[in-house]
Design an enzyme around this catalytic site. Sequence first.
Site, PDB file in Angstrom:
ATOM      1  N   LYS A 183       0.814  -1.205   0.000  1.00  0.00           N
ATOM      2  CA  LYS A 183       0.000   0.000   0.000  1.00  0.00           C
ATOM      3  C   LYS A 183       0.859   1.271   0.000  1.00  0.00           C
ATOM      4  CE  LYS A 183      -1.506   0.848   3.999  1.00  0.00           C
ATOM      5  NZ  LYS A 183      -1.508   2.040   4.823  1.00  0.00           N
ATOM      6  N   THR A 184       1.792   1.307   0.931  1.00  0.00           N
ATOM      7  CA  THR A 184       2.635   2.501   1.035  1.00  0.00           C
ATOM      8  C   THR A 184       3.469   2.676  -0.231  1.00  0.00           C
ATOM      9  OG1 THR A 184       2.774   1.999   3.367  1.00  0.00           O
ATOM     10  CG2 THR A 184       4.220   3.702   2.543  1.00  0.00           C
TER      11      THR A 184
ATOM     12  N   ASP B 267      -4.291   8.194   2.597  1.00  0.00           N
ATOM     13  CA  ASP B 267      -3.865   6.909   3.164  1.00  0.00           C
ATOM     14  C   ASP B 267      -4.843   6.483   4.250  1.00  0.00           C
ATOM     15  OD1 ASP B 267      -2.305   4.738   3.686  1.00  0.00           O
ATOM     16  OD2 ASP B 267      -0.823   5.824   4.887  1.00  0.00           O
ATOM     17  N   GLU B 268      -4.940   5.204   4.525  1.00  0.00           N
ATOM     18  CA  GLU B 268      -5.795   4.698   5.617  1.00  0.00           C
ATOM     19  C   GLU B 268      -7.208   5.265   5.544  1.00  0.00           C
ATOM     20  OE1 GLU B 268      -4.638   2.359   7.258  1.00  0.00           O
ATOM     21  OE2 GLU B 268      -2.572   2.676   7.879  1.00  0.00           O
TER      22      GLU B 268
ATOM     23  N   GLN C 246      -9.051  -3.453   8.073  1.00  0.00           N
ATOM     24  CA  GLN C 246      -8.142  -2.869   9.057  1.00  0.00           C
ATOM     25  C   GLN C 246      -8.721  -1.601   9.671  1.00  0.00           C
ATOM     26  OE1 GLN C 246      -3.781  -3.104   8.317  1.00  0.00           O
ATOM     27  NE2 GLN C 246      -4.406  -3.720   6.272  1.00  0.00           N
TER      28      GLN C 246
ATOM     29  N   ARG D  48       0.884  -8.485  11.059  1.00  0.00           N
ATOM     30  CA  ARG D  48       2.150  -7.757  11.266  1.00  0.00           C
ATOM     31  C   ARG D  48       3.332  -8.703  11.149  1.00  0.00           C
ATOM     32  NH1 ARG D  48       0.638  -3.797   9.461  1.00  0.00           N
ATOM     33  NH2 ARG D  48      -1.201  -5.049   9.087  1.00  0.00           N
TER      34      ARG D  48
END
Length: 748
Positions: A51-52, A238-239, A269, A618
């Site tokens: 994503k980043t 983002d997010e 998430q 994670r």
Amino acid sequence: MFPPTGNRPISAHVTSPASPDYLTRLNPEQRAAVETVDGPLLVLAGAGTGKTRVLTTRFAHILMTRRAFPSQVLAVTFTNKAAREMRERVAAILGEPAEGLWLGTFHALCARMLRRHAEHVGLNSNFTILDTDDQIRLLKQVMEAERIDTKRWTPPSLMGVIQRWKDRGLTPERITAAEDTDFANGKARALYAAYQSRLRALNAADFGDLMLHVTEILRAHPDILADYHRRFRYILVDEYQDTNLVQYLWLRLLAQGHRNICCVGDDDQSIYSWRGAEVENILRFEKDFEGAKIVRLESNYRSTAPILAAASGLIAHNEGRLGKTLRPGRADAQSGEKVTVVGLWDSDEEARMVGDRIEQYRRDGHPLSEIAILVRAGYQTRSFEERLIAVGLPYRVIGGLRFYERAEIRDAIAYMRATVQPADDLAFERIVNVPRRGVGDAALRTMHETSRREGIPLAAAAALLVQNGGLKGKVRDAVGGLLRDFLRWKDMLEKDGHVVTVATMLDESGYTEMWKQDKSAEAPGRLENLKELVRALADFENLTGFLDHVSLVMENEERDDNDKVSLMTLHGAKGLEFDTVFLPGWEEGIFPNQRAMDESGNAGLEEERRLAYVGLTRARRNAIVSHAQNRRIYANWQSSIPSRFLEEMPAEHVQHSGSAAMARDARIAAATSFGSQFPLMATRRPRVIEAWEQPGRPARTDQIPVGARVFHSKFGYGVVTGAEDDKLDIRFEKSGEKRVLDRFVERA
DNA sequence: CGAGTCCTTCTTTTT
DNA sequence: GAAGGACTCG
């Protein structure tokens, strides 16, 4: 090679018609997300799907293809961590540090905008940003002025109501009577209005105001909005699943111009609904932005296949998902170990287990920086800290008290605020007697009265009282001296600059001396923090810039690259990854958290499950989940039941380890030891069983109504006068009024 | 006014 | 079980 800032054209030397290097490194989905540049785009990105990378590459791509200058891209993140990372990665792609970008958190960007247009909401551009503590203190004052019983209706709970309104973009005027909850008999809206006007009088804004005010300004002033439309050709978010309504409105207003908005998010998430985040924003996206394209990123490059399978199986228990399937993308994904589940006797043993395993990893050459312990709530870190100290393993706690929240930093900042902003009553009140100047409650009350009567700030009232003899003797001298100091420091600020002034301020006020005299263990650390504060000042042009940074951005993480185990909450871990992740405390009531379920029912449970999903994903290679049968909470031991999430991970991807065999039977053990009232079905018993709920004293099932006559083993007979949750207010015949837990009394 | 004591609450998560 | 707030006394 590329200009980091300003409006100079980018001397792009991307001349080759072949794909530039940065694009060829992406998979087809990622590439689609980067190259679909014009028009609205929603990227549904599962955990670990790059994503980043997509966001930063997209940013770079926009610049490289000369679609916009760096200053014409608005990039919004949710956390400072994410903002910092994006900034660094964009800089790395550009080959230069990226400055002058509109890249930051929602709040930081809004603060910047609000400074430019503050006058439209009745603020001065050097307004103060209040933190939670100040907010509560101010609200409490407002409530007391309105004669609200702050025991019955607490300031934090009203703050929650107000914040939720702000999250939804509601100013007091926009709240209808129907919206007004029954808080304090329908006074919430009025209190909110009073609070807002106090904020304005203090020239202050709280966190929620940053979003709210700017959105109001953009709504009310088409010229200002048009200006931003001209400026921002591209918007990156983002997010996105964590945005609340006011953030959504803000984005929608800004995106109306070019409609080049790209939102990246993952509904699985979404873990901030308690802060007003609305996953529905993802669903609205397609409706609001006609012709929006959607790209799904489903190849996970982070975790091994078993970890992904366990996480996917778990999250599949949620309803109403947009639907994504994570595919293992790593070459070595199949070789991975199953998720380990360890059951322990009690929380001490759990901490020992984690410590032992970490030591083993270290012996095997595993770097500690690649190990994390992720807990549900901050307080849980303590037992692990103690254990890690005992075995001599270095660790760092991420999160916790932020720099700004430390008392000495807040004091120092209050001195600055009181100097720069004579109207800042909160700052004045905070430090008027720190260090001790003999200004006590009585003197303060006099000042407050004068302030209210004359309609002037506290500091001005103090000056008046010094002059007219309303304050006497020692107090008068002390306050008078302090007020003169404020004026002197203000002059000095203009002449000598902020760094020198603040250093002088802390010195002359006696503040540093106060900590030097302090014999406590923390004092040296506090002095060190103050030095750090002064050092950090030098990086900023002026005090306002610095104060914004400190309250909005500055993080606690000491810069150290030493090899340490990371200890943090699951929320804090979002966006991070580690080779090995420990997930302790998977017990009903703890995780899923009881309060989340009580307050939000199934929605709360689903959010807890998403949190579990975040935790598992994670881990790159090892995920060790654990639960204890007995846990000390406050003073007493409580018996715990394994979390339902354990069973929700598909059994074929889970291995039980250590004393797990024992723990697998924990349900049975719990059930039998507490008698037949808890049959095997007890797995789903929502509340942790408390140790003193012994067999033979069944949990109370019937409610005790107000007015009932009851008996308490210690206080004797009494009458119930009120009830809240599981607590009863009882007027005892012999012991007076008391508030007790309902399970301690029985009907007489 | 300040120091000491008692009492309450805390344990969700963050900008 | 600790820490912070309210309350009491010197």
